[in-house]
Design an enzyme around this catalytic site. Structure first.
Site, PDB file in Angstrom:
ATOM      1  N   GLU A   1      -6.030  -9.176   3.915  1.00 39.98           N
ATOM      2  CA  GLU A   1      -5.182  -8.490   4.894  1.00 39.98           C
ATOM      3  C   GLU A   1      -5.155  -9.335   6.158  1.00 39.98           C
ATOM      4  O   GLU A   1      -6.212  -9.628   6.729  1.00 39.98           O
ATOM      5  CB  GLU A   1      -5.718  -7.084   5.226  1.00 39.98           C
TER       6      GLU A   1
ATOM      7  N   GLU B   1       0.834  -1.197   0.000  1.00 37.63           N
ATOM      8  CA  GLU B   1       0.000   0.000   0.000  1.00 37.63           C
ATOM      9  C   GLU B   1       0.876   1.257   0.000  1.00 37.63           C
ATOM     10  O   GLU B   1       2.003   1.247   0.513  1.00 37.63           O
ATOM     11  CB  GLU B   1      -0.871  -0.024   1.277  1.00 37.63           C
TER      12      GLU B   1
ATOM     13  N   TYR C   1      -6.698  -8.756  11.705  1.00 38.68           N
ATOM     14  CA  TYR C   1      -5.459  -8.355  12.378  1.00 38.68           C
ATOM     15  C   TYR C   1      -5.522  -8.771  13.837  1.00 38.68           C
ATOM     16  O   TYR C   1      -6.575  -8.656  14.479  1.00 38.68           O
ATOM     17  CB  TYR C   1      -5.289  -6.832  12.321  1.00 38.68           C
TER      18      TYR C   1
ATOM     19  N   ASN D   1     -12.676  -1.375  -0.591  1.00 40.96           N
ATOM     20  CA  ASN D   1     -11.842  -1.902   0.504  1.00 40.96           C
ATOM     21  C   ASN D   1     -12.473  -1.458   1.821  1.00 40.96           C
ATOM     22  O   ASN D   1     -12.826  -0.284   1.977  1.00 40.96           O
ATOM     23  CB  ASN D   1     -10.433  -1.315   0.418  1.00 40.96           C
ATOM     24  N   GLU D   2     -12.635  -2.361   2.739  1.00 40.91           N
ATOM     25  CA  GLU D   2     -13.191  -2.032   4.059  1.00 40.91           C
ATOM     26  C   GLU D   2     -14.309  -0.994   3.924  1.00 40.91           C
ATOM     27  O   GLU D   2     -14.262   0.084   4.522  1.00 40.91           O
ATOM     28  CB  GLU D   2     -12.084  -1.565   5.009  1.00 40.91           C
TER      29      GLU D   2
HETATM   30  O1  AHR Z   1      -2.881  -2.460   6.416  1.00 43.06           O
HETATM   31  C1  AHR Z   1      -3.173  -1.217   6.976  1.00 43.06           C
HETATM   32  C2  AHR Z   1      -4.648  -0.847   6.864  1.00 43.06           C
HETATM   33  O2  AHR Z   1      -5.417  -1.742   7.592  1.00 43.06           O
HETATM   34  C3  AHR Z   1      -5.266  -0.923   5.486  1.00 43.06           C
HETATM   35  O3  AHR Z   1      -5.011   0.216   4.742  1.00 43.06           O
HETATM   36  C4  AHR Z   1      -6.724  -1.039   5.779  1.00 43.06           C
HETATM   37  O4  AHR Z   1      -7.430  -1.689   4.758  1.00 43.06           O
HETATM   38  C5  AHR Z   1      -6.745  -1.786   7.099  1.00 43.06           C
HETATM   39  O5  AHR Z   1      -7.587  -1.189   8.013  1.00 43.06           O
END
Ligand code: AHR
Length: 529
Positions: free
Chosen positions: A333, A58, A277, A205-206
């Protein structure tokens, strides 16, 4: 799907109920080993798409500028402006796909800013901070990066701040046959008369967050607007919808419910993304990447297992709306997200160290993907370089791979293999954390087995057997990623602290015996007769 169970012995299997039918004909386990692993060679799960080993880059901190792009005139060794050491690393792991330009950056990005002569591209404000985005790295450079590394491009379209027409025009710029349209001619002027043939497209995205803060119903409407017309040029596109963050069922349910309510319409979706995450350990704040105790290690790896739960839940929901199973999951991700402070250069926003802990969480995640090869079409580790869960660190002329890179190197042998059922029976290394976790895949007479010992301090002595009607183990070699220090990591000054080393195995009467050190990832290359 198996969830972590709080039993003293942890059975981890990727096979179906039929697995249990063969327990009556167990192999001749010998006494002594504390753990047993059985490769179910006659229980194929699905082909492991190489794209499950994809990456994500990114426009954020030091990922693109400093990490990937150094420019053609740079003294730093490069191939057409792309950092050469990075290309060499990606070739070594057979990088199959790279997602770009974000993430949240994608939701503000106008692809038209990144084509044409570099000197006339506009400078904008980036998404992540006020640093200027020069657009020196645009579609032209990204496609070059993909071509040189051997990876397929996966483009994330801006559904928050650009109209649907811009999306179809980006597809046209990338994929229209040579000379066929104005945008195809612009692509030729930018150096590529031949189409880029981009297959993977993220439609937003998101979209529940930085990608527009839409409700699922609003996103469904936008999704329809964006995908009702997309030029195909005789090719099949892989259109990937912006799925949930974490184990969020409601986003998925309501999106597909909204689609179903629109009668006579079936969404041209082939992929549904999930982001996951590990960003705190239940303490309401991000953890430190380098300074952690054995308990933090254990809790991080326990949380890594949640990916399997997310895959199972999302897959179940998809099944209700897509009984023919034309939609696969895309974990585009994933990784751990620690607090700032361990980045190798202050300009590397969201940069963080990657230790042996991150190697294990990545290995355990990749094993989960392998075990669910029938449900997943792609995954993208977040992110490639100088960022979260990075495979590489670079700053100016300095470059070093991380322990996460070594995992991708070890696991390359799984790409394209047939995922097999695997049964691990080992005492738990901590409540809710298996004693061993892994995956197996087969190509012809060769089997790749990867096993992780998540205990921070206890080696595991295990036996490994093959369950097969017509084959038996004939030879095996193994290698291991380990280090006596669970904090082991790479630095520019000292290089890599975690590298693969040979692991001795003993094969007798069809039974493989091995001692896997604490906090280790092992790969076995097994031949069958
Ligand atoms: O990877 C960092 C960020 O995490 C990305 O830009 C986003 O899609 C997610 O929230």
């Amino acid at each position: 799907m198996v969830t972590p169970e709080l039993t003293r012995r942890h059975f981890l299997t990727s096979a179906t109920a039929s697995t249990f039918a063969f327990l009556a004909c167990k192999p001749a386990w010998s006494a002594g080993a504390t753990a047993r692993v059985e490769i179910l060679a006659d229980e194929p799960i699905g082909t492991i798409a190489p794209e499950l080993y994809g990456h994500f880059a990114e426009h954020l901190g030091g990922v693109i500028y400093d990490g990937v792009w150094v420019g053609e005139g740079s003294k730093i060794p490069n191939e057409h402006g792309i950092r050469k050491a990075l290309l060499d690393g990606l070739r070594r792991i057979g990088a199959p796909a790279i997602r770009w330009p974000g993430g949240c950056f994608a939701d503000s990005y106008d692809w038209l800013d990144g084509i044409g002569p570099r000197r006339s591209r506009p400078t904008r404000t980036g998404f992540w901070d006020d640093r200027p985005e020069t657009n020196a790295f645009g579609t032209t450079e990204f496609m070059r990066f993909c071509r040189l590394s051997g990876a397929a491009p996966y483009l994330a379209a801006n559904l928050r701040s650009l109209p649907a027409q811009s999306f179809s025009r980006w597809v046209e710029y990338c994929n229209a046959p040579a000379g066929s349209t104005d945008l195809a001619r612009r692509r030729a002027a930018d150096g590529s008369p031949r189409p880029y043939d981009v297959r993977h497209w993220g439609v937003g995205n998101e979209s529940w967050g930085c990608g527009g803060n839409f409700s699922p119903e609003e996103y469904a409407e936008e999704f329809r607007r964006f995908t009702s017309y997309v030029p195909l040029y005789g090719k099949q596109l892989d259109l990937i919808g912006a799925g949930p963050g974490g184990d969020e069922s409601e986003w998925t349910e309501r999106f597909f419910e909204a689609m179903r309510r629109k009668t006579g319409y079936s969404p041209p979706l082939t992929g549904w993304s999930v982001h996951y995450y590990i960003d705190d350990l239940g303490r309401g704040q991000k953890e430190d990447a380098l300074h952690f105790g054995a308990d933090d290690w254990t809790e991080t790896l326990r949380r890594a297992l949640k990916m399997e739960i997310i895959i199972g839940h999302q897959w179940d929901i998809l099944g209700r709306y897509d009984p023919k199973r034309s939609i696969r999951l895309v974990a585009d991700e994933y990784g751990a997200w620690y607090r700032p402070g361990s980045e190798l250069d202050p300009s590397h926003l969201l940069g963080q160290q990657s230790t042996l802990r991150d190697a294990l969480l990545t290995a355990m995640t990749l094993d989960i993907f392998n075990r669910h090869a029938d449900k997943m079409s792609m995954a993208n580790c977040a992110q490639l370089i100088n960022c979260l869960n990075a495979l590489f660190f670079a700053h100016e002329d300095k470059f070093v791979p991380t322990p996460v890179f070594r995992v991708f190197e070890l696991y390359r042998a799984h790409h394209g293999g047939q995922s097999l059922g695997l049964r691990c029976d080992a005492p738990e290394s901590a409540p809710g954390l298996p004693g061993l976790a892994g995956s197996a895949s087969r190509r012809d007479r060769g089997i790749t087995l990867t096993l992780t010992n998540p205990s921070p301090d206890r080696p595991v002595e295990t036996q490994i057997a093959l369950k097969s009607a017509g084959a038996r183990l004939s030879s095996a070699i193994a290698q291991v990623l380990a280090n006596g220090d669970i904090h082991a990591h790479s630095t520019f000054e000292n290089g890599e602290a975690v590298r693969p080393a040979p692991l001795s195995v003993d094969l007798r009467q069809g039974l493989l015996t091995v001692r896997i050190p604490a906090a280790a990832v092992a790969r076995f290359d097994i031949e069958l007769v």
